[in-house]
Design a protein around this motif. Structure first.
Motif, PDB file in Angstrom:
ATOM      1  N   ASP A  38       0.828  -1.210   0.000  1.00  0.00           N
ATOM      2  CA  ASP A  38       0.000   0.000   0.000  1.00  0.00           C
ATOM      3  C   ASP A  38       0.861   1.258   0.000  1.00  0.00           C
ATOM      4  OD1 ASP A  38       1.092  -0.102   2.499  1.00  0.00           O
ATOM      5  OD2 ASP A  38      -0.809  -0.020   3.589  1.00  0.00           O
ATOM      6  N   LEU A  39       2.145   1.084  -0.264  1.00  0.00           N
ATOM      7  CA  LEU A  39       3.144   2.156  -0.327  1.00  0.00           C
ATOM      8  C   LEU A  39       3.588   2.663   1.038  1.00  0.00           C
ATOM      9  CD1 LEU A  39       2.061   4.346  -3.388  1.00  0.00           C
ATOM     10  CD2 LEU A  39       3.818   2.575  -3.290  1.00  0.00           C
ATOM     11  N   THR A  40       3.023   2.118   2.135  1.00  0.00           N
ATOM     12  CA  THR A  40       3.539   2.508   3.445  1.00  0.00           C
ATOM     13  C   THR A  40       4.812   1.744   3.773  1.00  0.00           C
ATOM     14  OG1 THR A  40       2.299   0.820   4.688  1.00  0.00           O
ATOM     15  CG2 THR A  40       1.195   2.926   4.277  1.00  0.00           C
ATOM     16  N   GLY A  41       4.895   0.497   3.281  1.00  0.00           N
ATOM     17  CA  GLY A  41       6.046  -0.332   3.602  1.00  0.00           C
ATOM     18  C   GLY A  41       6.053  -0.834   5.021  1.00  0.00           C
ATOM     19  N   TYR A  42       4.979  -0.581   5.764  1.00  0.00           N
ATOM     20  CA  TYR A  42       4.943  -0.961   7.178  1.00  0.00           C
ATOM     21  C   TYR A  42       5.022  -2.462   7.388  1.00  0.00           C
ATOM     22  CZ  TYR A  42       3.665   3.858   8.370  1.00  0.00           C
ATOM     23  OH  TYR A  42       3.659   5.217   8.543  1.00  0.00           O
ATOM     24  N   HIS A  43       4.647  -3.214   6.354  1.00  0.00           N
ATOM     25  CA  HIS A  43       4.762  -4.673   6.426  1.00  0.00           C
ATOM     26  C   HIS A  43       5.617  -5.192   5.277  1.00  0.00           C
ATOM     27  CE1 HIS A  43       1.810  -5.194   9.694  1.00  0.00           C
ATOM     28  NE2 HIS A  43       1.270  -4.092   9.183  1.00  0.00           N
ATOM     29  N   ALA A  84       8.772   5.744   2.014  1.00  0.00           N
ATOM     30  CA  ALA A  84       8.911   5.988   3.450  1.00  0.00           C
ATOM     31  C   ALA A  84       8.855   7.485   3.744  1.00  0.00           C
ATOM     32  CB  ALA A  84      10.192   5.340   3.972  1.00  0.00           C
ATOM     33  N   HIS A  85       9.692   7.940   4.654  1.00  0.00           N
ATOM     34  CA  HIS A  85       9.676   9.350   5.035  1.00  0.00           C
ATOM     35  C   HIS A  85      10.241  10.246   3.942  1.00  0.00           C
ATOM     36  CE1 HIS A  85      13.627   7.814   5.852  1.00  0.00           C
ATOM     37  NE2 HIS A  85      14.110   8.988   6.188  1.00  0.00           N
ATOM     38  N   LEU A  86      10.835   9.641   2.913  1.00  0.00           N
ATOM     39  CA  LEU A  86      11.428  10.433   1.831  1.00  0.00           C
ATOM     40  C   LEU A  86      10.383  10.998   0.881  1.00  0.00           C
ATOM     41  CD1 LEU A  86      14.502   8.162   1.028  1.00  0.00           C
ATOM     42  CD2 LEU A  86      14.350  10.086   2.615  1.00  0.00           C
ATOM     43  N   TRP A  87       9.098  10.665   1.102  1.00  0.00           N
ATOM     44  CA  TRP A  87       8.041  11.270   0.297  1.00  0.00           C
ATOM     45  C   TRP A  87       8.134  12.798   0.381  1.00  0.00           C
ATOM     46  CZ3 TRP A  87       4.645  14.768   2.285  1.00  0.00           C
ATOM     47  CH2 TRP A  87       4.499  14.802   3.680  1.00  0.00           C
ATOM     48  N   PHE A  88       8.585  13.298   1.528  1.00  0.00           N
ATOM     49  CA  PHE A  88       8.689  14.746   1.726  1.00  0.00           C
ATOM     50  C   PHE A  88       9.639  15.365   0.704  1.00  0.00           C
ATOM     51  CE2 PHE A  88      11.092  18.210   3.954  1.00  0.00           C
ATOM     52  CZ  PHE A  88      10.094  19.156   3.905  1.00  0.00           C
ATOM     53  N   ASN A 102      -4.457  13.469  -3.422  1.00  0.00           N
ATOM     54  CA  ASN A 102      -4.189  12.923  -2.086  1.00  0.00           C
ATOM     55  C   ASN A 102      -3.754  11.469  -2.243  1.00  0.00           C
ATOM     56  OD1 ASN A 102      -4.361  11.914   0.618  1.00  0.00           O
ATOM     57  ND2 ASN A 102      -5.716  13.615   1.100  1.00  0.00           N
ATOM     58  N   ILE A 103      -2.462  11.220  -2.072  1.00  0.00           N
ATOM     59  CA  ILE A 103      -1.887   9.896  -2.287  1.00  0.00           C
ATOM     60  C   ILE A 103      -1.475   9.297  -0.952  1.00  0.00           C
ATOM     61  CG2 ILE A 103      -0.086   8.594  -3.503  1.00  0.00           C
ATOM     62  CD1 ILE A 103       0.151  11.055  -5.387  1.00  0.00           C
TER      63      ILE A 103
END
Length: 358
Positions: free
Chosen positions: A131-136, A142-146, A196-197
């Motif tokens: 889901d693009l979170t990578g949490y699993h 990750a935080h580099l989306w910023f 909104n992604i």
């Protein structure tokens, strides 16, 4: 133009806040559920992360817009674009291939007991459904989306500014009433639904960047924010308390909680800019160091925190002890690594650091 040190100080303070914020996600839930490691829900840490989330990244985009205004006063458009590529694009791809897989590998081991090698996990990183979170596990910025968002927004804003200077060369935001400044949360709310992604709205961050460039950088506006800083503080505390309570304890998820979320975030921004002018407009050896370190620290902190958290969660010292230990160790290790990499020219380049930072 005299340097506005409070902008630098607000930036590094917001980035240092990411240590406790991301550590708190290990015990959070709701919209912020899931992380590369996760223990259980702790009410205090859930409330903390909920109260911080609406404003800490929006603040960074707003002051990025302000910084863009000041930057273009002494740089050509070409210099600005080249600088953005060096500071945002190169670190983004470096982090994507070198740092982010550390977090997804940790998630694979933590949640699924992954036994493959770290290098074998690279195949999962690029092929696993996510889901693009990578949490699993799986691919994620990750935080580099910023960095990616800020690059796209910076170039888009540059085109808007060039078009404005060509078509409306005398355009400038005049003196706005404090009431009108408050009402700017309305267009931000509308823009929340644009591109909104994964809960990260390009439209929302774009308009905040433009607010920073055209409005929040005006001296008359800044003076007004300073004049009404305690009114902004009252709005911020009231709306933030309501939002956090309704979200965490009443589990409300509707259009009105979204409006409250945007209003809280916006009043927090103008409050911090107002109070920052009075209390944070200084520079010393510590603030100069943290200003230089803030950007690479942002890039480096997350994989370090995730790995530290993976091991600390095994210690029988209670939630408070685990949380404080994760924040403390992650903070120390991140700055130690920063001190190492800033002395290595190739790594300094990949992390978007300027030569004089050595």
């Amino acid at each position: 133009m005299e340097r506005k040190y409070y902008i630098d100080n607000l930036r590094w303070l917001a980035i240092l806040l990411l240590f406790p914020f991301h550590a708190a996600q290990i015990w959070s839930e709701g919209e912020y559920s899931g992380f590369y490691i996760w223990s259980h829900t702790n009410t205090a840490l859930y409330v903390f992360s909920t109260a911080v989330y609406p404003w800490y990244m929006t603040l960074l985009f707003a002051i990025a817009g302000m910084s863009c205004k000041y930057s273009l006063l002494k740089r050509t458009n070409k210099q600005f674009v080249v600088e953005r590529i060096k500071k945002l694009v190169i670190p983004f791809f470096f982090g994507l291939f070198v740092l982010v897989p550390i977090m997804t590998y940790t998630a694979e081991v933590f949640f699924y007991g992954y036994t493959g090698t770290y290098w074998q996990q690279y195949e999962l990183f690029f092929t696993k459904k996510t889901d693009l979170t990578g949490y699993h596990g799986g691919f994620t910025p990750a935080h580099l989306w910023f960095l990616l968002y800020l690059f796209v927004i910076s170039l888009t804003a540059l085109l808007i500014v060039r078009l404005q200077k060509k078509c409306l060369p005398k355009f400038r935001v005049g003196s706005l009433s404090y009431f009108f400044i408050i009402l700017l949360f309305v267009p931000e709310w509308f823009c929340l639904y644009v591109l909104n992604i994964g809960g990260k709205s390009l439209g929302q961050f774009m308009i905040l960047f433009l607010f920073g460039y055209y409005i929040l950088s005006e001296e008359s506006i800044l003076q007004k924010l300073q004049q009404y800083r305690f009114v902004s503080l009252a709005f911020c505390i009231l709306s933030g308390s309501m939002y956090t309570y309704l979200y965490c304890f009443e589990n409300i998820r509707n259009v009105w909680i979204t409006v409250l979320y945007i209003f809280f975030g916006w009043t927090a921004i103008i409050m911090l800019l107002g109070i920052g002018q009075s209390k944070l407009n200084f520079h010393n050896r510590v603030s100069i160091y943290l200003t230089q370190a803030s950007f690479p620290v942002y890039i480096l902190h997350m994989p370090i925190l995730v790995v530290v958290g993976f091991f600390v969660l095994k210690l029988p010292i209670g939630v408070a002890g685990q949380f404080l230990l994760i924040v403390l160790i992650s903070f120390i290790v991140t700055f130690l690594i920063y001190e190492i990499v800033k002395r290595i020219p190739v790594l300094r380049f990949f992390l978007g650091m300027k030569k004089q930072e050595l």
